[in-house]
Design a protein around this motif. Structure first.
Motif, PDB file in Angstrom:
ATOM      1  N   GLN A  30      -9.871   1.064  -0.516  1.00 25.55           N
ATOM      2  CA  GLN A  30      -8.846   0.691  -0.701  1.00 25.55           C
ATOM      3  C   GLN A  30      -7.932   0.667   0.771  1.00 25.55           C
ATOM      4  O   GLN A  30      -8.070   1.832   1.282  1.00 25.55           O
ATOM      5  CB  GLN A  30      -7.908   1.253  -1.614  1.00 25.55           C
ATOM      6  N   SER A  31      -7.127  -0.357   0.854  1.00 24.23           N
ATOM      7  CA  SER A  31      -6.556  -0.437   2.320  1.00 24.23           C
ATOM      8  C   SER A  31      -5.206   0.577   2.228  1.00 24.23           C
ATOM      9  O   SER A  31      -4.420   0.762   1.051  1.00 24.23           O
ATOM     10  CB  SER A  31      -6.014  -1.679   2.609  1.00 24.23           C
ATOM     11  N   PHE A  32      -5.017   1.206   3.457  1.00 18.91           N
ATOM     12  CA  PHE A  32      -3.803   1.942   3.271  1.00 18.91           C
ATOM     13  C   PHE A  32      -2.510   1.176   3.071  1.00 18.91           C
ATOM     14  O   PHE A  32      -1.663   1.715   2.278  1.00 18.91           O
ATOM     15  CB  PHE A  32      -3.561   2.766   4.758  1.00 18.91           C
ATOM     16  N   ASP A  33      -2.307   0.094   3.541  1.00 18.86           N
ATOM     17  CA  ASP A  33      -1.215  -0.897   3.104  1.00 18.86           C
ATOM     18  C   ASP A  33      -1.253  -0.736   1.607  1.00 18.86           C
ATOM     19  O   ASP A  33      -0.031  -0.538   0.996  1.00 18.86           O
ATOM     20  CB  ASP A  33      -1.336  -2.077   3.778  1.00 18.86           C
ATOM     21  N   SER A  34      -2.254  -0.966   0.799  1.00 19.68           N
ATOM     22  CA  SER A  34      -2.035  -1.013  -0.568  1.00 19.68           C
ATOM     23  C   SER A  34      -1.779   0.333  -1.243  1.00 19.68           C
ATOM     24  O   SER A  34      -1.037   0.347  -2.369  1.00 19.68           O
ATOM     25  CB  SER A  34      -3.525  -1.659  -1.100  1.00 19.68           C
ATOM     26  N   ILE A  35      -2.275   1.234  -0.651  1.00 16.47           N
ATOM     27  CA  ILE A  35      -2.014   2.772  -1.039  1.00 16.47           C
ATOM     28  C   ILE A  35      -0.482   3.081  -0.894  1.00 16.47           C
ATOM     29  O   ILE A  35       0.010   3.546  -1.728  1.00 16.47           O
ATOM     30  CB  ILE A  35      -2.908   3.604  -0.313  1.00 16.47           C
ATOM     31  N   LYS A  36       0.110   2.640   0.172  1.00 19.06           N
ATOM     32  CA  LYS A  36       1.361   2.820   0.414  1.00 19.06           C
ATOM     33  C   LYS A  36       2.058   2.139  -0.542  1.00 19.06           C
ATOM     34  O   LYS A  36       3.388   2.701  -0.974  1.00 19.06           O
ATOM     35  CB  LYS A  36       1.787   2.442   1.809  1.00 19.06           C
ATOM     36  N   GLN A  37       1.970   0.911  -0.857  1.00 18.32           N
ATOM     37  CA  GLN A  37       2.657   0.227  -1.905  1.00 18.32           C
ATOM     38  C   GLN A  37       2.262   0.857  -3.341  1.00 18.32           C
ATOM     39  O   GLN A  37       3.494   0.876  -4.136  1.00 18.32           O
ATOM     40  CB  GLN A  37       2.112  -1.339  -2.104  1.00 18.32           C
ATOM     41  N   ASP A  38       1.198   1.347  -3.693  1.00 18.30           N
ATOM     42  CA  ASP A  38       1.147   2.129  -4.757  1.00 18.30           C
ATOM     43  C   ASP A  38       1.900   3.430  -4.799  1.00 18.30           C
ATOM     44  O   ASP A  38       2.315   3.743  -5.916  1.00 18.30           O
ATOM     45  CB  ASP A  38      -0.276   2.640  -4.966  1.00 18.30           C
ATOM     46  N   LEU A  39       2.119   3.940  -3.698  1.00 22.64           N
ATOM     47  CA  LEU A  39       2.895   5.287  -3.721  1.00 22.64           C
ATOM     48  C   LEU A  39       4.229   4.875  -4.056  1.00 22.64           C
ATOM     49  O   LEU A  39       5.076   5.607  -4.947  1.00 22.64           O
ATOM     50  CB  LEU A  39       2.654   5.774  -2.316  1.00 22.64           C
ATOM     51  N   LEU A  40       4.646   3.735  -3.577  1.00 24.47           N
ATOM     52  CA  LEU A  40       6.248   3.332  -3.431  1.00 24.47           C
ATOM     53  C   LEU A  40       6.436   2.930  -5.071  1.00 24.47           C
ATOM     54  O   LEU A  40       7.312   3.150  -5.738  1.00 24.47           O
ATOM     55  CB  LEU A  40       6.633   2.182  -2.817  1.00 24.47           C
ATOM     56  N   ASP A  41       5.389   2.237  -5.753  1.00 25.67           N
ATOM     57  CA  ASP A  41       5.508   1.862  -7.032  1.00 25.67           C
ATOM     58  C   ASP A  41       5.658   3.145  -7.989  1.00 25.67           C
ATOM     59  O   ASP A  41       6.244   3.150  -8.915  1.00 25.67           O
ATOM     60  CB  ASP A  41       4.335   1.166  -7.580  1.00 25.67           C
ATOM     61  N   ALA A  42       4.841   4.089  -7.665  1.00 24.09           N
ATOM     62  CA  ALA A  42       4.934   5.269  -8.327  1.00 24.09           C
ATOM     63  C   ALA A  42       6.262   5.976  -8.222  1.00 24.09           C
ATOM     64  O   ALA A  42       6.693   6.572  -9.373  1.00 24.09           O
ATOM     65  CB  ALA A  42       3.820   6.296  -7.913  1.00 24.09           C
TER      66      ALA A  42
END
Length: 164
Positions: A30-42
């Motif tokens: 998974q891309s780090f850009d997507s992971i950072k968005q998941d972190l913000l969503d959490a």
């Protein structure tokens, strides 16, 4: 975004800021850009508008990730995850570029050499953030990660347990 259900192919990454730790299930590719968005969503789903006095950004471009300098001793500090583009020379004298924003090393946890259970620091970028040529933070905008010690968790023996 629906909550992810863990499966055996996903990794658990631990994201730390100050005394806060957030666990995310991610795909190794998974891309780090997507992971950072998941972190913000959490953070948003938990009702957080700020974290340790800093407002939670709405854009994942304002999230910076850091890796421990020594994964066995997190108290040694953190470096920015992004590997800058550099030019290296192979054994035959030919030069090639490695690193950079589009490098596989910066693309995903697996590409960056992380493993299941890895720890990353995170913080929100500021306009004055500066790094030196080795990716180490200079000036303000340091990584704010508090690692609890044994004494913090369980107290010391001098706290009345052994004195009679």
């Amino acid at each position: 975004m629906p909550m992810k259900e863990p499966d055996t192919l996903q990794w658990t990454l631990r994201f730390k800021q100050n005394k806060t730790t957030i666990l995310l299930f991610v795909d190794p590719g998974q891309s780090f850009d997507s992971i950072k968005q998941d972190l913000l969503d959490a953070l948003k789903k938990s009702g957080r508008t700020e974290l340790n006095g800093e407002p939670v950004p709405s854009d994942s471009d304002h999230v910076l990730l850091g890796l421990p300098m020594d994964k066995n001793d997190l108290s040694k500090g953190w470096v920015k995850l992004e590997i800058p583009e550099t030019e290296i020379e192979d054994g035959l004298g030919a030069k090639k570029k490695v690193g950079g924003k589009k490098s596989i090393l910066n693309a995903s946890p697996q590409g960056a050499g992380l493993k299941d259970g890895a720890v990353l620091a995170f913080r929100f970028s500021e306009s004055g953030d500066k790094v030196d040529e080795e990716g180490l933070e200079v000036g303000y905008g340091k990584w704010d990660v508090v690692i609890p010690s044994y004494e913090d968790e369980y107290g010391s023996q001098a706290d009345g347990q052994g004195s009679q």
